[in-house]
Design a protein around this motif. Structure first.
Motif, mmCIF file in Angstrom:
data_model
loop_
_atom_site.group_PDB
_atom_site.id
_atom_site.type_symbol
_atom_site.label_atom_id
_atom_site.label_comp_id
_atom_site.label_asym_id
_atom_site.label_seq_id
_atom_site.Cartn_x
_atom_site.Cartn_y
_atom_site.Cartn_z
ATOM 1 N N GLU A 1 0.896 -1.125 -0.077
ATOM 2 C CA GLU A 1 -0.094 0.063 0.081
ATOM 3 C C GLU A 1 1.065 1.155 0.075
ATOM 4 O O GLU A 1 1.913 1.247 0.726
ATOM 5 C CB GLU A 1 -0.952 -0.058 1.188
ATOM 6 C CG GLU A 1 -1.963 -1.104 1.257
ATOM 7 C CD GLU A 1 -3.198 -0.848 0.473
ATOM 8 O OE1 GLU A 1 -4.153 -1.699 0.456
ATOM 9 O OE2 GLU A 1 -3.252 0.164 -0.080
ATOM 10 N N SER B 1 0.814 5.541 0.099
ATOM 11 C CA SER B 1 0.197 6.778 0.333
ATOM 12 C C SER B 1 1.297 8.057 0.329
ATOM 13 O O SER B 1 2.432 8.053 0.473
ATOM 14 C CB SER B 1 -0.237 6.756 1.815
ATOM 15 O OG SER B 1 0.694 6.717 2.845
ATOM 16 N N PRO B 2 0.764 9.115 -0.205
ATOM 17 C CA PRO B 2 -0.521 9.208 -0.705
ATOM 18 C C PRO B 2 -0.689 8.624 -1.848
ATOM 19 O O PRO B 2 0.240 8.487 -2.775
ATOM 20 C CB PRO B 2 -0.987 10.858 -0.689
ATOM 21 C CG PRO B 2 0.539 11.455 -0.873
ATOM 22 C CD PRO B 2 1.395 10.228 -0.321
ATOM 23 N N GLN B 3 -1.934 8.828 -2.784
ATOM 24 C CA GLN B 3 -2.067 8.387 -3.849
ATOM 25 C C GLN B 3 -1.604 9.515 -4.952
ATOM 26 O O GLN B 3 -1.161 9.209 -6.006
ATOM 27 C CB GLN B 3 -3.398 7.755 -4.193
ATOM 28 C CG GLN B 3 -3.888 6.611 -3.645
ATOM 29 C CD GLN B 3 -5.177 5.810 -4.060
ATOM 30 O OE1 GLN B 3 -5.651 6.120 -5.296
ATOM 31 N NE2 GLN B 3 -5.966 5.058 -3.253
ATOM 32 N N THR C 1 2.107 6.478 -6.748
ATOM 33 C CA THR C 1 1.732 7.663 -6.157
ATOM 34 C C THR C 1 2.390 8.624 -7.137
ATOM 35 O O THR C 1 3.295 8.657 -7.620
ATOM 36 C CB THR C 1 2.645 7.895 -4.806
ATOM 37 O OG1 THR C 1 2.460 7.157 -3.736
ATOM 38 C CG2 THR C 1 2.676 9.641 -4.328
#
Lengths: 111, 110
Positions: free
Chosen positions: B5, B7-9, B104
């Motif tokens: 995962e 972050s941020p996208q 990202t």
């Protein structure tokens, strides 16, 4: 000249057609990979090969086949293209488990 | 839940700002990679690391194995840094394959 080349760079085809994407490398690497990239998703592995006699399925191999014609060449085929195979396709090579070198990508649109 | 995962996208910043992009993963890994995808689509590897910190020019990558977390920092950001930054891990179990984050998208405005 680029170390990893892909042909074609862009392709539009129709549902049901067979198409082949080709990858060539001049880096002398044994390991080669095919990935697809969809918007909002990470790269996903389709097939990989560690030498001319070695072919392995990745996480999304259904609907695809590959051929490792030589150390330098690794082709990806869509036997009967369907619209959800519309994506950006990347070939990559590596010498070992370390850095992978990517081709420029092939943008495929299946109508 | 994805194994990797980021972050941020999406991240938009002004030229000169210090940038941090985060990557968290859920599996035991042998190595973590940071890659950069240019607006034209090409992908280049920036770093491979399995512990500690690496620096290349204005880019710094760190990894905390215990916390399963890595960060990519860009100092004195410039519009040419605008790209998609991708984190990928090589798990110990599936050591032959990389698992990629979704990326990202960084935009640096002049």
């Amino acid at each position: 000249d680029a170390d990893v080349t892909q042909t074609p760079r862009n392709r539009i085809t129709k549902t049901g057609k067979r198409i082949m994407l080709e990858c060539s490398q001049t880096k002398g690497h044994d390991r080669m990979y095919w990935y697809r990239q969809d918007p909002g998703l990470g790269l996903r592995l389709i097939y990989y090969s560690f030498d001319v006699k070695d072919i392995n399925k990745g996480e999304i191999s259904d609907g695809y086949s590959v051929s490792r014609q030589a150390q330098a060449k690794f082709s990806l085929s869509l036997e009967s293209a369907i619209p959800n195979q519309t994506a950006l396709y990347f070939c990559a090579t590596s010498r070992t488990e370390e850095t992978q070198y990517f081709g420029p990508g092939t943008r495929l649109l299946v109508l | 839940k994805n194994e990797v995962e980021q972050s941020p996208q999406n991240l938009t910043a002004q030229e000169g700002e210090f940038i941090t992009i985060n990557c968290s993963y859920s599996v035991g890994i042998s190595a973590l990679h940071w890659l950069q995808q240019h607006p034209g689509g090409g992908i280049v590897s920036l770093f491979m690391l399995s512990s500690g910190k690496k620096k290349h020019g204005r880019l710094i990558a760190t990894i905390n194995i215990q916390e399963k977390h890595s960060s990519l920092h860009i100092t004195a950001s410039h519009p040419r840094d605008s790209a998609v930054y991708i984190c990928a891990v090589r798990s110990r179990e599936g050591a032959q394959k990389l698992v990629f984050g979704q990326g990202t998208r960084l935009t640096i405005n002049p």
